[in-house]
Scaffold this motif. Structure first.
Motif, PDB file in Angstrom:
ATOM      1  N   PRO B  30       0.803  -1.225   0.000  1.00 43.80           N
ATOM      2  CA  PRO B  30       0.000   0.000   0.000  1.00 43.80           C
ATOM      3  C   PRO B  30       0.844   1.287   0.000  1.00 43.80           C
ATOM      4  O   PRO B  30       0.406   2.311  -0.495  1.00 43.80           O
ATOM      5  CB  PRO B  30      -0.808  -0.109   1.286  1.00 43.80           C
ATOM      6  CG  PRO B  30      -0.900  -1.555   1.568  1.00 43.80           C
ATOM      7  CD  PRO B  30       0.375  -2.163   1.054  1.00 43.80           C
ATOM      8  N   ARG B  31       2.045   1.222   0.570  1.00 40.64           N
ATOM      9  CA  ARG B  31       2.834   2.443   0.681  1.00 40.64           C
ATOM     10  C   ARG B  31       4.004   2.539  -0.289  1.00 40.64           C
ATOM     11  O   ARG B  31       4.589   3.614  -0.450  1.00 40.64           O
ATOM     12  CB  ARG B  31       3.425   2.545   2.097  1.00 40.64           C
ATOM     13  CG  ARG B  31       2.414   2.871   3.115  1.00 40.64           C
ATOM     14  CD  ARG B  31       2.934   2.727   4.521  1.00 40.64           C
ATOM     15  NE  ARG B  31       1.786   2.746   5.394  1.00 40.64           N
ATOM     16  CZ  ARG B  31       1.097   3.837   5.688  1.00 40.64           C
ATOM     17  NH1 ARG B  31       1.458   5.016   5.214  1.00 40.64           N
ATOM     18  NH2 ARG B  31       0.024   3.783   6.455  1.00 40.64           N
ATOM     19  N   SER B  51       1.916   5.588  -3.552  1.00 41.58           N
ATOM     20  CA  SER B  51       0.704   4.791  -3.450  1.00 41.58           C
ATOM     21  C   SER B  51       0.093   4.565  -4.824  1.00 41.58           C
ATOM     22  O   SER B  51      -0.980   3.995  -4.931  1.00 41.58           O
ATOM     23  CB  SER B  51      -0.286   5.474  -2.518  1.00 41.58           C
ATOM     24  OG  SER B  51      -0.625   6.731  -3.046  1.00 41.58           O
ATOM     25  N   SER B  52       0.789   5.013  -5.876  1.00 38.67           N
ATOM     26  CA  SER B  52       0.216   4.723  -7.193  1.00 38.67           C
ATOM     27  C   SER B  52       0.776   3.404  -7.709  1.00 38.67           C
ATOM     28  O   SER B  52       1.804   2.914  -7.254  1.00 38.67           O
ATOM     29  CB  SER B  52       0.485   5.857  -8.190  1.00 38.67           C
ATOM     30  OG  SER B  52       1.597   6.613  -7.822  1.00 38.67           O
ATOM     31  N   GLU B  71      20.498  -1.408   3.997  1.00 41.69           N
ATOM     32  CA  GLU B  71      19.380  -1.764   4.871  1.00 41.69           C
ATOM     33  C   GLU B  71      19.359  -3.272   5.027  1.00 41.69           C
ATOM     34  O   GLU B  71      19.378  -3.993   4.023  1.00 41.69           O
ATOM     35  CB  GLU B  71      18.073  -1.288   4.215  1.00 41.69           C
ATOM     36  CG  GLU B  71      16.959  -1.026   5.198  1.00 41.69           C
ATOM     37  CD  GLU B  71      15.701  -0.578   4.488  1.00 41.69           C
ATOM     38  OE1 GLU B  71      15.444   0.634   4.438  1.00 41.69           O
ATOM     39  OE2 GLU B  71      14.981  -1.453   3.968  1.00 41.69           O
ATOM     40  N   ASN B  72      19.295  -3.743   6.259  1.00 38.52           N
ATOM     41  CA  ASN B  72      19.302  -5.182   6.506  1.00 38.52           C
ATOM     42  C   ASN B  72      20.437  -5.880   5.758  1.00 38.52           C
ATOM     43  O   ASN B  72      20.209  -6.902   5.096  1.00 38.52           O
ATOM     44  CB  ASN B  72      17.976  -5.832   6.083  1.00 38.52           C
ATOM     45  CG  ASN B  72      16.802  -5.199   6.769  1.00 38.52           C
ATOM     46  OD1 ASN B  72      16.932  -4.649   7.865  1.00 38.52           O
ATOM     47  ND2 ASN B  72      15.643  -5.257   6.130  1.00 38.52           N
ATOM     48  N   ASN B  73      21.624  -5.310   5.820  1.00 37.04           N
ATOM     49  CA  ASN B  73      22.794  -5.898   5.162  1.00 37.04           C
ATOM     50  C   ASN B  73      22.651  -5.979   3.651  1.00 37.04           C
ATOM     51  O   ASN B  73      23.217  -6.866   3.021  1.00 37.04           O
ATOM     52  CB  ASN B  73      23.053  -7.324   5.682  1.00 37.04           C
ATOM     53  CG  ASN B  73      23.335  -7.325   7.160  1.00 37.04           C
ATOM     54  OD1 ASN B  73      24.037  -6.438   7.654  1.00 37.04           O
ATOM     55  ND2 ASN B  73      22.780  -8.287   7.863  1.00 37.04           N
ATOM     56  N   TRP B 178      11.264 -21.249   0.730  1.00 41.84           N
ATOM     57  CA  TRP B 178       9.869 -21.713   0.752  1.00 41.84           C
ATOM     58  C   TRP B 178       9.037 -21.069  -0.350  1.00 41.84           C
ATOM     59  O   TRP B 178       7.957 -21.546  -0.672  1.00 41.84           O
ATOM     60  CB  TRP B 178       9.229 -21.453   2.117  1.00 41.84           C
ATOM     61  CG  TRP B 178       9.873 -22.242   3.218  1.00 41.84           C
ATOM     62  CD1 TRP B 178      10.842 -21.812   4.071  1.00 41.84           C
ATOM     63  CD2 TRP B 178       9.613 -23.612   3.567  1.00 41.84           C
ATOM     64  NE1 TRP B 178      11.201 -22.822   4.926  1.00 41.84           N
ATOM     65  CE2 TRP B 178      10.457 -23.931   4.652  1.00 41.84           C
ATOM     66  CE3 TRP B 178       8.744 -24.603   3.080  1.00 41.84           C
ATOM     67  CZ2 TRP B 178      10.459 -25.194   5.244  1.00 41.84           C
ATOM     68  CZ3 TRP B 178       8.751 -25.850   3.680  1.00 41.84           C
ATOM     69  CH2 TRP B 178       9.599 -26.138   4.748  1.00 41.84           C
ATOM     70  N   GLY B 201      -3.839 -25.095 -12.751  1.00 38.57           N
ATOM     71  CA  GLY B 201      -4.794 -24.203 -12.085  1.00 38.57           C
ATOM     72  C   GLY B 201      -4.163 -23.496 -10.894  1.00 38.57           C
ATOM     73  O   GLY B 201      -4.331 -22.280 -10.717  1.00 38.57           O
ATOM     74  N   VAL B 202      -3.432 -24.239 -10.091  1.00 39.43           N
ATOM     75  CA  VAL B 202      -2.785 -23.653  -8.917  1.00 39.43           C
ATOM     76  C   VAL B 202      -1.717 -22.639  -9.339  1.00 39.43           C
ATOM     77  O   VAL B 202      -1.620 -21.543  -8.786  1.00 39.43           O
ATOM     78  CB  VAL B 202      -2.174 -24.762  -8.028  1.00 39.43           C
ATOM     79  CG1 VAL B 202      -1.297 -24.171  -6.945  1.00 39.43           C
ATOM     80  CG2 VAL B 202      -3.285 -25.616  -7.412  1.00 39.43           C
ATOM     81  N   LEU B 204      -1.489 -20.855 -12.108  1.00 38.71           N
ATOM     82  CA  LEU B 204      -2.062 -19.621 -12.659  1.00 38.71           C
ATOM     83  C   LEU B 204      -2.701 -18.776 -11.549  1.00 38.71           C
ATOM     84  O   LEU B 204      -2.599 -17.548 -11.550  1.00 38.71           O
ATOM     85  CB  LEU B 204      -3.085 -19.939 -13.751  1.00 38.71           C
ATOM     86  CG  LEU B 204      -2.517 -20.630 -14.997  1.00 38.71           C
ATOM     87  CD1 LEU B 204      -3.625 -20.934 -15.995  1.00 38.71           C
ATOM     88  CD2 LEU B 204      -1.436 -19.785 -15.660  1.00 38.71           C
ATOM     89  N   ASP B 205      -3.344 -19.433 -10.570  1.00 37.89           N
ATOM     90  CA  ASP B 205      -3.955 -18.666  -9.478  1.00 37.89           C
ATOM     91  C   ASP B 205      -2.898 -17.994  -8.613  1.00 37.89           C
ATOM     92  O   ASP B 205      -3.082 -16.864  -8.167  1.00 37.89           O
ATOM     93  CB  ASP B 205      -4.861 -19.564  -8.622  1.00 37.89           C
ATOM     94  CG  ASP B 205      -6.231 -19.742  -9.272  1.00 37.89           C
ATOM     95  OD1 ASP B 205      -6.432 -19.215 -10.382  1.00 37.89           O
ATOM     96  OD2 ASP B 205      -7.106 -20.398  -8.679  1.00 37.89           O
ATOM     97  N   ASP B 208      -1.801 -14.931 -10.470  1.00 41.46           N
ATOM     98  CA  ASP B 208      -2.766 -13.831 -10.431  1.00 41.46           C
ATOM     99  C   ASP B 208      -2.934 -13.262  -9.025  1.00 41.46           C
ATOM    100  O   ASP B 208      -3.114 -12.069  -8.844  1.00 41.46           O
ATOM    101  CB  ASP B 208      -4.134 -14.308 -10.931  1.00 41.46           C
ATOM    102  CG  ASP B 208      -4.163 -14.421 -12.444  1.00 41.46           C
ATOM    103  OD1 ASP B 208      -3.119 -14.145 -13.061  1.00 41.46           O
ATOM    104  OD2 ASP B 208      -5.204 -14.783 -12.997  1.00 41.46           O
ATOM    105  N   LYS B 209      -2.899 -14.152  -8.038  1.00 38.88           N
ATOM    106  CA  LYS B 209      -3.207 -13.717  -6.669  1.00 38.88           C
ATOM    107  C   LYS B 209      -2.026 -13.014  -6.019  1.00 38.88           C
ATOM    108  O   LYS B 209      -2.189 -12.011  -5.341  1.00 38.88           O
ATOM    109  CB  LYS B 209      -3.606 -14.952  -5.856  1.00 38.88           C
ATOM    110  CG  LYS B 209      -4.259 -14.678  -4.533  1.00 38.88           C
ATOM    111  CD  LYS B 209      -4.841 -15.963  -3.953  1.00 38.88           C
ATOM    112  CE  LYS B 209      -5.419 -15.754  -2.578  1.00 38.88           C
ATOM    113  NZ  LYS B 209      -5.940 -17.038  -2.037  1.00 38.88           N
TER     114      LYS B 209
END
Lengths: 510, 510, 510
Positions: B30-31, B51-52, B71-73, B178, B201-202, B204-205, B208-209
Motif C-alpha cells: 500500500p505504501r 501509493s500509485s 538496509e538489513n545488510n 519456501w 490451475g494452482v 495460474l492462481d 494472479d493472486k
C-alpha cells in the motif's frame, strides 16, 4: 462541519468533520482500528490509532469526528472521536440508510430472451440480484457453490464475473476479488449434507479466525431437489443466507416448494410452469445480466453452452443459441467446448482454479482455443474407446408388446475401469446416442454395483415414478434416485441389483 | 553518477546514483513499490515510496535514479525517478544483459562417472542446468514434480538441494527457500492429465493472486512416456516451461522423441543409446552436480540408492555404487534405505514434508538412522506377510515347449487387502524374487480387477510388444500399459481379465 | 535497577532496567527481533531493533538491559543490550527457573467422581496436566489428535477448552488460540503410521518454516493399542513428546505397557485394574478439570456423553450420568446428541471445524439444539433404513450345544452401499440391538470383503483371543484385529473370508 459518507470529496481534505453512518465492517491491527461507515450510498474508511479493542457492533449507527485525508487515492477519516448515535435518532437513521441502500442495489427484471417462465420468476431474480449487491455493499463474502458439470460451471462463471465487477468497483482493490468471492464445485448432483457440514465448518472458522462476516451462499445447478433440503436447513439454522438457482425437479410439500422456505431466493423454471430445458446456466446468465453483465461477449455464450451440454430444447434455448452465434459461437464449437468443459470438470475435482476456469470459459483471447485444441482430442479418444467397450459388452434384448422395446444393458463394473472418464452417466449417454437412431423405442441401462442409470426414448413414462413405486415396494433396499423423466438413475443396496433391473423392465413394458 | 546493478558497493552509500537494468521482479504494497533491476550479473532492490500503481512490465529496461542506502545488510536504492530506457538503446542493452546472464548461469558438462550415454546427453544437461539457474536469477519459482518412489524422491532431493543453494545465495534470505522452490510427489508412474490440470490451475492462481512469475517445472522420473505427453502439451500451450528427467521408454514419432518437442530439455538415457538402468536419480545427481552440488556426501549416495531401488545394473550403476561406498554406504545399507523410502513414499502420499524427507535422505546426522531403525522392521514385517499370502494363494502352472516355463499367478484382489502396503507392483516383485532362484524360465503375474502386473525371467520377449499387439486385437478392451521389457503391466476392462491372461500365456509360450 | 520478568509493573515504565531469564521464544522480522524471557513465574517481551540475526538459542539464560515501556496494554523492554548469563551462574538460575515453573504448572490429583481406578492413575494425570501447562508456558503448540467418534470428540473438546483458556491467559491475545492449539480427528481407531508420518512431516515443516517449537501431542481415544505403537515410536525418535489418553486394550510386554515407554504420560484404565468402561471422554474431562475446567456446565456433560456413545456401564459412568443430569442433560438427550455427534464426525472427516464442533458440543445456547433438530431426523431415517436392509438380508442360523446360540450374519458388501452412513461397526450394532432382546446367546457378524465385525451376547469368550489364535493358525492370511471382548473385528485377506467365518462359529460354539 457535517458530511455524509457518500459526500466526501477533495474540498474537505485537511478539515475536521463529523460524519454519521452505519458501521459495516471493521478490522483491528495492533496499532489501529480500521472501520467503514456507510449511508447506504457510499462508504468511508475511518482509521483510529489506538491499541484498545474496537467495541462497536457491526450494524450500529456511529457518529465519527475525524480529520479528512487522502491516502492511496482514497479519502479516509483519521478518527478523533466515536460515539453511538443517540437512540432516539436511530429509527430515522435506519430508515434513511435503508432507503439509500435500496436505491444503490436496485435491480430491474430485464431478460435477454423472451420467455413467459422467466417473467413469472422475475421477483425471485430481483430478490437474488439485490441480495448479492447488498452483500457486496456490506463487506460480506459471496460464495458460489456449483455442480461440477458444464452447466454448473457456466452459470457459476457468469455470476462470478458480475459479482467480481461489483466487488472491484466497491473496494477499488484487486486483491478484494480473492477475499470477497469464492467459487467451489460440488461433485454430486445435489448439495450433499457432508459437503454442507464441512462448508459450514470452514465458514464459521473463517468468521471467528479472521473476523469475516457470514457469507451469502449462491447455489448453482443444485439446491432445489429433495436431497438438497437438509443442507439448506443446516445453513438457515446457522444464519447463513442462501440463494438457489437450479433446474432439477424441486422438492415440494403442501405448503409449496421446500427450497423456497429455506433460501432468500429460489429460481427454478419448474416452479414457473416450465421445465429443466431452461438450465442453471441460462438462469445465471440472466441473473448476471440483471446484476450487470461483464465480458458480455464471452458471458452471453454460456447460456447456450449450458443448454448444449444439458441437451436442452425449447424456445429459450433457441434464442440463446442465436445470441451465441452472434458472438461467433456455432453449435459445433459449443459442442466441442461442452465436452472439454466436462472433461476439465472431471479432472479438476474440487479445486477453484479460478484463472484456468476463466480462460476455459472464454476470458482473454487464446486460452479457450488452446485448451480445446489439446483436450478435445483426448476427450474424443476416450469417448470412442468407451463406446466401443460398451457396444461390445452390452446385452441387447427385446421386451414389451410385440417385443417393440429394445433394451441395451451394460454391466458398468465389468465394461469400464472404475473411476475413469467418462463417468457412468455420460457413458450411458454415449451408448444411447449410438443406438437411438436405430430404434423407435429404446431403453439403455448402465448397471453398476448399487446404481442403474437409465436413458429412454419412445417410452412415455417417468423414471421418478419408478423410483417412488420401488421405494415403497422394496423399503428394505434403500431405493433412491430420479432425475429427468426419461434420463435418471436408481440407487439400491447391491443384493437387489437383479431384482431392480427385472422390475425396471417390467415397469417399462407395462 | 552512473552505476551498474552488479556494481553497487559501500562507497556509494549516501549518494544519488543512476542505474540501468532489466526489471526482473516487482511487488506492490500500500505504501511502496519494491522492484529489482539486473544487468545479468547482479541485481539491486529499488524502493519507490508511492501509493500509485507500478506500471512497468517485467522484462523492461529501466533507468532508475535513487539514493543508495544500506538496509538489513543489503544495498538498496530509494527511488527518485524511473523511466524506460530509450528504444534506440534497447538492442544494445538486451544484448549486454544476455551476454552477462549467459556468463552467470554457465554450466559445464562434467559428470561424476564415466559414461558414453551421459556424454551423448551433455547438451540437454547444460540446457537444463542453465534454465534452472536462469529461473532462479529471474525470481521464477522452480517446481519439482517427481514420481513418488525411491528413484523419484532421490532425484528430486538431489536437485532440490542444488537449487535451494542457488536460491539462498541469490536472495540472501532463509524464507526464500519456501517461496522459490516447491517439490511435489506424483503417485502415478506418469504425469496424469488430471494432476497436470490441477497443477496448472494452482500455478495460474498463484500468479494472479500473489503476482508470482510462471514457474519452471522440472519433472523427475516421469515425463517421457506416451502417457505424459498430454500434460507436457498442456503446460507448453500455457507458456509453462518444463524440463523432463526420465528413464522410462520415451514416446517417439517420425519427427523424434515427443517430449523433446514440448520441453526445453529432455534428459533420458533411452534417447542416447542406453536404457533405463541409468535411473532418474542418477541423472538428477549429475544435473545437481552440474548446477553445483550441495551436501555432497549425502547427495552423491542418492544415485546408487535409486539404482538399488530400481534394480539397475551396468557400468554406470557400478561406479555410483563405488562412490556411495566411499561415502560409507554399503549395498546392504542402501537396500534398507530404499525399502524405507518406498514405505515412506506410500504413506506420505502427496505431501511435500520437506524437512522429514530431507532427513530421510541423509541431511543431518541422525534422522535417517532413526527412521530406518523404526520403519525398516515395519516394512520387513509387511513384506514377509505379503509374500506368505501370495505364496499360499498363488497358482503355479507350467507352459510352453516341454512345459519349460513356470507361471505363478496371484489373484491380487483375493490375496491382498486393497490399498495396503506393498502395492501390486512391489508385491509381484516379492513373489518373483522368491521364485526366481528356483526356475530358469519364470513368469509371475499379479492379476487385479483391471490390471495384470508381470515380471519375467528367461523369456526373451518385450511386454510392450504384448500390449501393442493386444491393443490391436481387442480394441474394445481399453488395453494400455507397458513398462520395462520384462517387468510391466497391462490394463483392460474387467470383463476381459481371463482372456487377457490367457493371451499373455499364449504369447509367452510362443 | 534489577527486575524479574514476573516483577515488571507500572512503576518502572520509562526506566532502563536489567532483567534476567530463560529465553522461551523468539521471532525475527526484517527490522526487529522479538523475544521473550521468563523466570518461570512470568514472561516479558523484549524488542531489539536490529537487522542482524538473533543468535541466542531457545533455553539459554539471558541478561537483557532495556527501557521498560507499555505498549498495547503490555509491558515490554526496548533492548539496549543482551548477553548470555555467565556459565558459573547457570546452575543456580536453572534451578530457580525450575522451582518457579514447577510452582506455576502445579496440578493436583482431584477427580469429579469417586473411583479407585482414577486414583490409581493420579500420577499419570498430574504428569499430563503439568506437561500441558508447561508447553503453554514455553510457547509450544499443543496438538490434540483424537479418534473421530463421539468419545474421541468429547474428550478432545474438554481438553481443548481447558488448554485454550490457559493459552489465552498466557498470551492475552485472541489469535493465539489459533496458533498454539490445533485439534485434528483421526478416522481409524488407532494412530495409523501413515497419519503419523504425514503429521510429523507437517510439524517439522512448520518448525522450519515459521520457527515454531515442536508441539506437545495429546492423543485422545487412541494411542495405547498394538497398532498405535509404531506411531508413538516415530514421534519419540523425532523428539515430539506425546501424551496418551485411551481406554482401548493396551499393548503390553514383559517390561510393562508399551505406550508408557514412548509417551510422557499414559492414561488408560486398563493399566489400573479397570476396563474400557471408563472412556477417553471421561478421562479427558478429568484431566481438563485438573488443568482448570472451562465452561463447566457444558464440559462436564461430555463425560457422560462419551459413556453413552461407547455403551459404558459401571459406577464411574453412573456418577457422570448424574453430573450430566444436574447440568440438565437427561440420558435421552445424551443419546440423541451422541447419534448426531457420530453422524457429524462421519461427514466432517478430517476437518477441524473448530467453531461448529464447539457449538455441537454445547458452547453457546442454541447451536447444539439447532444441530440436533436438523441432524437427528436424518440419522434416525438412515439408521432405520440400514436396520431394515440388514434385517431383510441377514442369514440366521443356530449353532452350538442344543443349537443354543443364534448367529445373524450380514454380507455388508451386498446389503449396504459402500461408504454410506452408518459404517459397518454401527450397522452391526443396530442389528445386534434389534436382536438382543429376543435371544439369550447371540452372535451378530457383519461380513465384509476383508473384515468381519462381531458383537456377542451370552457367549463368555474374548474376540481378542480368537484373533490371536487365528493369526497363528493362518499365518498367511494377514489376520489382525481385536477390540473389546465381545465387540470387535477381524481383518484377513479376502480369499479367506469363508474360512475365517467358519472358524469363528466353531470357536464360538466350542
Amino acid at each position: 462541519m457535517d458530511i455524509k459518507p457518500s459526500g466526501i470529496n477533495k474540498d474537505i481534505v485537511g478539515k475536521v468533520v463529523k460524519c454519521s453512518g452505519k458501521l459495516i465492517h471493521s478490522v483491528s491491527t495492533p496499532r489501529a482500528n480500521l472501520f467503514w461507515i456507510s449511508d447506504g450510498l457510499g462508504k468511508i474508511k475511518c482509521v483510529e490509532f489506538s491499541s484498545s479493542a474496537f467495541n462497536f457492533k457491526k450494524g450500529s449507527m456511529l457518529n465519527v469526528v475525524g480529520l479528512a485525508q487522502e491516502e492511496n487515492n482514497e479519502f479516509i477519516l483519521k478518527v478523533k472521536g466515536i460515539s453511538e448515535c443517540p437512540k432516539e435518532e436511530l429509527p430515522d437513521l435506519e430508515k434513511a440508510y435503508e432507503t439509500n441502500i435500496s436505491q444503490s442495489i436496485r435491480c430491474l427484471p430485464e431478460f435477454l430472451v423472451e420467455s413467459e417462465a422467466l417473467v413469472r420468476m422475475q421477483e425471485e431474480f430481483v430478490k437474488a440480484g439485490e441480495a448479492i449487491k447488498r452483500a457486496v455493499f456490506e463487506f460480506r463474502p459471496v460464495v458460489i457453490k456449483h455442480h461440477a458439470d458444464c452447466d454448473g460451471y457456466s452459470g457459476a462463471i457468469a455470476l462470478e464475473r458480475s459479482i467480481k465487477k461489483k466487488v472491484l468497483d466497491f473496494h477499488q482493490d484487486e486483491s478484494s476479488a480473492w477475499f470477497y468471492i469464492k467459487r467451489s464445485p460440488m461433485q454430486t448432483p445435489f448439495y450433499d449434507i457432508s459437503d454442507a457440514i464441512i462448508d459450514l465448518g470452514v465458514i464459521l472458522d473463517e468468521m471467528d479466525k479472521y473476523g469475516r462476516s457470514l457469507p451469502l451462499l449462491v447455489i448453482v445447478d443444485n439446491g432445489s431437489s429433495k436431497q438438497d433440503i437438509d443442507a439448506l436447513k443446516l445453513f438457515a439454522a446457522n444464519e447463513v443466507e442462501t440463494i438457489v438457482i437450479d433446474h432439477h425437479i424441486p422438492a415440494k410439500s403442501a405448503s409449496g416448494y421446500t427450497a423456497s422456505s429455506y433460501s432468500i431466493s429460489h429460481i427454478n423454471p419448474c416452479t414457473a410452469g416450465s421445465d429443466s430445458n431452461i438450465t442453471a446456466g441460462m438462469l445465471s446468465v440472466e441473473l448476471a445480466n440483471i446484476i450487470g453483465m461483464e465480458e458480455k461477449k464471452s458471458t452471453i455464450v454460456l447460456a447456450a453452452l449450458s443448454g448444449i451440454s444439458d441437451k436442452s430444447s425449447g424456445k429459450e434455448f433457441e434464442q440463446y443459441l442465436k445470441l451465441a452465434e452472434e458472438s461467433g459461437f456455432s453449435r459445433e464449437r459449443l459442442k466441442g467446448l461442452a465436452k472439454v468443459a466436462d472433461f476439465f470438470s472431471f479432472n479438476n475435482r474440487r479445486f477453484e482454479s479460478r484463472s484456468l476456469v476463466e480462460g476455459l470459459f472464454g476470458k482473454g483471447e487464446y486460452m479457450q482455443e488452446h485448451l480445446i485444441r489439446i483436450l478435445l482430442p483426448i476427450v474424443e479418444r476416450k469417448e470412442k474407446a468407451r463406446l466401443e467397450s460398451l457396444a461390445h459388452t452390452c446385452r441387447i434384448q427385446q421386451i414389451g408388446k410385440d417385443k417393440g422395446i429394445v433394451v441395451a444393458s451394460a454391466d458398468i463394473d465389468k465394461s469400464t475401469i472404475t473411476g475413469t472418464f467418462p463417468l457412468i452417466g455420460k457413458s450411458v449417454g454415449l451408448l444411447f446416442d449410438h443406438l437411438k437412431e436405430k430404434y423407435e423405442k429404446l431403453l439403455v441401462a448402465g448397471i453398476g454395483k448399487s446404481m442403474i442409470t437409465v436413458r429412454m426414448k419412445g417410452i412415455s413414462k417417468d423414471i421418478n415414478d419408478f423410483c417412488g413405486m420401488l421405494a415403497k415396494e422394496m423399503s428394505y433396499a434403500n431405493i433412491e434416485g430420479g432425475g429427468h423423466p426419461s434420463a435418471g438413475s436408481i440407487k439400491f443396496i447391491p443384493s437387489e441389483k437383479d431384482k431392480v433391473f427385472k422390475r425396471l423392465l417390467e415397469w417399462a413394458e407395462e
